[in-house]
Design a protein around this motif. Structure first.
Motif, PDB file in Angstrom:
ATOM      1  N   TRP A  14     -38.436 -27.665  38.683  1.00  0.00           N
ATOM      2  CA  TRP A  14     -38.132 -26.369  39.291  1.00  0.00           C
ATOM      3  C   TRP A  14     -39.355 -25.461  39.239  1.00  0.00           C
ATOM      4  N   VAL A  44     -32.177 -29.558  51.395  1.00  0.00           N
ATOM      5  CA  VAL A  44     -31.348 -28.908  50.380  1.00  0.00           C
ATOM      6  C   VAL A  44     -31.916 -27.530  50.057  1.00  0.00           C
ATOM      7  N   ILE A  54     -30.076 -23.776  50.715  1.00  0.00           N
ATOM      8  CA  ILE A  54     -29.891 -22.749  49.680  1.00  0.00           C
ATOM      9  C   ILE A  54     -30.585 -21.460  50.111  1.00  0.00           C
ATOM     10  N   ARG A 106     -23.347 -34.775  41.692  1.00  0.00           N
ATOM     11  CA  ARG A 106     -24.676 -34.249  41.934  1.00  0.00           C
ATOM     12  C   ARG A 106     -24.693 -33.203  43.043  1.00  0.00           C
ATOM     13  N   SER A 107     -23.531 -32.997  43.727  1.00  0.00           N
ATOM     14  CA  SER A 107     -23.491 -31.955  44.751  1.00  0.00           C
ATOM     15  C   SER A 107     -22.843 -30.684  44.241  1.00  0.00           C
ATOM     16  N   PHE A 139     -25.008 -27.509  44.032  1.00  0.00           N
ATOM     17  CA  PHE A 139     -25.441 -27.144  45.386  1.00  0.00           C
ATOM     18  C   PHE A 139     -24.302 -26.479  46.158  1.00  0.00           C
ATOM     19  N   THR A 162     -24.199 -22.523  47.475  1.00  0.00           N
ATOM     20  CA  THR A 162     -24.147 -22.165  48.892  1.00  0.00           C
ATOM     21  C   THR A 162     -22.796 -21.547  49.261  1.00  0.00           C
ATOM     22  N   MET A 202     -23.038 -29.020  54.190  1.00  0.00           N
ATOM     23  CA  MET A 202     -23.864 -29.158  52.996  1.00  0.00           C
ATOM     24  C   MET A 202     -23.936 -30.621  52.543  1.00  0.00           C
ATOM     25  N   ARG A 246     -27.235 -32.771  52.022  1.00  0.00           N
ATOM     26  CA  ARG A 246     -27.698 -33.356  50.761  1.00  0.00           C
ATOM     27  C   ARG A 246     -27.433 -34.858  50.690  1.00  0.00           C
TER      28      ARG A 246
END
Lengths: 265, 281, 247
Positions: A22, A247, A251, B71-72, B75, B79, B125, B129
């Motif tokens: 990050w 991704v 965001i 893992r989503s 995310f 969002t 999304m 991803r």
């Protein structure tokens, strides 16, 4: 004993690695933004005309059909969704307002932004990533050509400009799609729909959406270039970079949208 | 290399005219679309065939469930949380200006969330991803000849690679959509409280929700959950050329999957509208 | 017996394989040579049914490979082993599972027998005890040998080797060629080997075929290729260029 130690270390290992990646990406994005902005300064301004023109053409032409299709469908969906309420209350005069307001302010820029990130952003990351893993970026440096000026700047300019134009076109086609749907599916006259759009939807709403478009274009350009140029590890690495790029863009789109909405109301 | 004169599908020895070029520019995307659509339908059929006939590989399915779902989560939370905040902000502002009445905000928001935003944006999304991830992974397997090796070991790639991804994404799309509703609604409630001073108890209003909304929400999630993995795996399995091909496949996966989501959304919403107007309420 | 009859393949408007006809008798080992990009790998993939030709057909023991149903093709492939150019090891599995994969796919359920066979296979490639490791932890030469072990674990009567020594150092290359020769002697396999390492395949192959730009320009045994008048073939065979090479 050794196994126990490894198991205990695993969460910290993961935490540290995540924090590192990050930090790497945050720093890389900030650095790239600074470099791009520095290149925009009047006394450092280098403009690669043909390269920019080529990128404008590719970005625009590549994403035009998909943006139009998305916009028409989004317009239609928003009209049907508002129609479900409008019919309940019989307020047909508000259909154009309901659909127009939501399309221009939110749904249009967000969905076109997501499509743009998928079509142009992902493609850009893949292209720069391939150049990176095949050592073409290093070859540019060896020829004393600045990768920021040559690769990033034309894409940056092309993406912001095209995102702006595509949202303008997208808004327009979405309204047409909505009008057709209201005529065909909801039996609401097209003229009434457009009258309602013109009467209630303000210039403010349009500008609000266009500011978002420029912000999204900026974010997608920086993010896709950053992940493209920091690709490593062959074909697998290119795939991973594209994944990270889309991704990150998604965001960024939602966070920026919130920030702009919050700041402008 | 010299091209032989009898290559199929390429007329030789004729001057390309403007009209010809126009026609081919028009026809090429149409041909591409119909071919892709046909291949997708074939792959969907093959997937269902192997699901019914082949043995179930639980380990692979669990791996994919983890990959698609766990893992989503962050995310989706980020969002969709922001989406809830944005929508409440815009809607609350309008309601305050026009009627000054925010009583209905929570109830209508939940309904709209179920009918439209939660399933569709979640699917977008996931298309972003997960579809890129799948296309990239399967694409690099194609490039490194692992898919050829699977075939030589008599393991059909659709059975081996597509089926677990298909099952996992379909399940997880529904789970994540429900999760998205919760996250988005909570974020919306918080925004309503902080920005408009609306009581959370007033905001949580289930009186608008009917069977129609739930069915619409779940059928959208189900349709997206089946379409996204098929499109992503199709893009991955059709990679040619090295890292450039993998890049192209991931781009195709995210674009086609997002487009499929929008198209399916349109179809299901229209069907829902027609169904609702046929049913006496 | 493998018979390739008039096989032609186009790719994006170019001819990749141009009317190739070739017969490979049982228990012969054919070396397939030719300059890079001349279609050797494509021809091999056509033979084992991974790529469909645009014209012509491939017969393995009088069965047309490209007319088989998927289940019949799977059955045929139980009798074919293939070593891929890019190793093609499944990177989600460890070495032991990679080698065991063809056995399990063929319906073998006796885990003890599988473990025994895998252990023996690892000894055969002189890499005992690496079964728990993953492909990305191995060097190129080790990956090639593991890939070899996986290709022959079912003891297939037909084996294709796609450039088994590409990018390897001379010592590792010779180890691989020793494995290939052992396979031929112990199990009487029919094989096709693609290689740029002329010195290496001179000794392990009894017939040679050369492709140039998709066209078969030579086919014959070792004395024939050594006596061949065609300048392309003789230059390739001897590895020198006395005039401008048309590649």
């Amino acid at each position: 004993m050794h196994r126990l130690a490894t198991t205990l270390q695993a969460p910290f290992h993961w935490l540290g690695q995540t924090a590192l990646s990050w930090s790497f990406n945050a720093g890389g994005l900030a650095l790239l933004t600074l470099q791009v902005l520095r290149n925009l300064l009047p006394w450092r301004w280098q403009f690669d005309g043909p390269e920019t023109w080529r990128n404008l053409y590719r970005v625009g032409v590549k994403s035009f059909p998909i943006v139009v299709v998305t916009a028409v469908l989004v317009g239609a969906i928003m009209v049907i969704q508002s129609g479900l309420y409008i019919e309940q209350y019989g307020a047909y005069g508000l259909l154009g307002w309901g659909a127009g307001y939501s399309i221009l302010r939110e749904v249009g820029p967000i969905l076109i932004g997501l499509m743009f990130s998928g079509r142009v952003g992902a493609n850009n990351t893949a292209e720069l990533g391939t150049m990176k893993v095949t050592d073409q970026v290093d070859a540019l440096r060896a020829l004393a050509i600045d990768p920021i000026g040559y690769l990033v700047m034309p894409r940056f300019i092309a993406m912001i400009l095209m995102m702006f134009l595509l949202v303008v076109i997208g808004n327009f086609t979405a309204l047409i799609g909505g009008a057709v749907t209201s005529q065909v599916l909801l039996d609401v006259n097209m003229v009434l729909f457009f009258q309602s759009v013109i009467a209630y939807v303000l210039l403010d709403d349009l500008l609000h959406g266009l500011i978002k478009a420029v912000a999204f274009g900026f974010a997608i350009a920086i993010i896709s270039c950053h992940f493209g140029l920091s690709t490593s590890g062959g074909a697998v690495g290119v795939g991973r970079a594209v994944n990270a790029s889309v991704v990150g863009s998604a965001i960024a789109i939602f966070v920026l949208d919130y920030a702009i909405t919050f700041a402008s109301l | 290399m010299s091209a032989s004169p009898d290559i199929p599908g390429r007329p030789s020895g004729r001057e390309p005219s403007n009209f010809r070029e126009f026609l081919s520019a028009l026809g090429e995307p149409i041909l591409y679309l119909t071919r892709t659509f046909k291949e997708l339908v074939e792959m969907f059929g093959l997937t269902l065939y192997y699901m019914a006939r082949g043995r179930t590989r639980w380990r692979a399915i669990f791996e994919q469930l983890h990959e698609v779902g766990n893992r989503s989560v962050i995310f989706i939370a980020v969002t969709l949380g922001f989406l809830g905040m944005i929508l409440i902000y815009q809607a609350g502002y309008q309601a305050e200006q026009i009627t000054g009445d925010l009583q209905l905000l929570g109830g209508l928001f939940l309904q709209l969330l179920l009918r439209e935003f939660a399933p569709t944006i979640t699917a977008m999304m996931i298309a972003t991803r997960v579809a890129t991830g799948m296309a990239a992974q399967i694409g690099s397997m194609v490039v490194t000849e692992q898919v050829d090796a699977l075939q030589m070991c008599a393991a059909p790639p659709v059975d081996y690679l597509v089926v677990p991804r298909f099952i996992a994404t379909t399940i997880m799309m529904i789970v994540l959509t429900i999760f998205a509703v919760l996250v988005s609604y909570s974020a919306g409630a918080l925004t309503a409280l902080l920005s408009f001073g609306l009581n959370v108890r007033t905001f949580i209003d289930l009186s608008f929700i009917g069977w129609f909304d739930l069915i619409l929400c779940l059928s959208k999630a189900l349709a997206y959950g089946m379409a996204v993995p098929i499109i992503a795996c199709h893009a991955g399995l059709n990679v040619s050329g090295g890292s450039e091909g993998v890049g192209r496949a991931t781009t195709n996966a995210v674009v086609n999957a997002s487009l499929a989501v929008v198209i399916l959304d349109f179809i299901i919403t229209s069907l829902g509208y027609v169904a609702l107007s046929l049913l006496p309420s | 017996m493998i018979r390739i009859e008039n096989v032609t393949k186009y790719h994006e408007g170019r001819v990749v394989i141009d009317d190739v006809t070739l017969t490979i008798a049982d228990n012969t080992n054919v070396g397939l040579i030719g300059p890079g990009g001349c279609g050797k790998s494509v021809l091999l993939k056509i033979v084992c049914g991974l790529i469909k030709p645009d014209k012509g057909r491939v017969l393995i023991d009088d069965i047309d490979v490209h007319k088989l149903k998927p289940t019949e093709l799977a059955e045929l492939r139980f009798r074919i082993g293939m070593l891929f150019q890019n190793y093609a090891l499944f990177d989600s599995m460890n070495v032991a599972d990679n080698i065991a994969f063809p056995l399990r796919q063929a319906g073998e359920t006796d885990e003890e027998l599988i473990a025994e066979k895998v252990k023996q296979a690892l000894i055969d490639i002189s890499l005992p005890g690496i079964g728990e490791r993953y492909p990305n932890e191995l060097s190129g030469g080790m990956k090639k040998r593991v890939s070899f072990a996986r290709a022959v674990i079912r003891r297939p009567p037909i084996v294709f080797y796609d450039d088994p020594t590409a990018g390897l150092d001379p010592v590792t290359s010779s180890k691989i060629f020793i494995l290939l020769r052992k396979m031929q002697h112990d199990h009487n396999t029919t094989s096709v080997t693609i290689s740029h390492d002329i010195e290496g395949i001179k000794d392990i192959c009894d017939r040679f075929a050369m492709l140039d730009r998709g066209r078969l320009i030579f086919e014959g045994d070792r004395p024939a290729i050594e006596a061949c008048e065609d300048s392309l073939v003789s230059q390739f065979w001897q590895g020198y260029s006395d005039d401008e090479l048309n590649v």
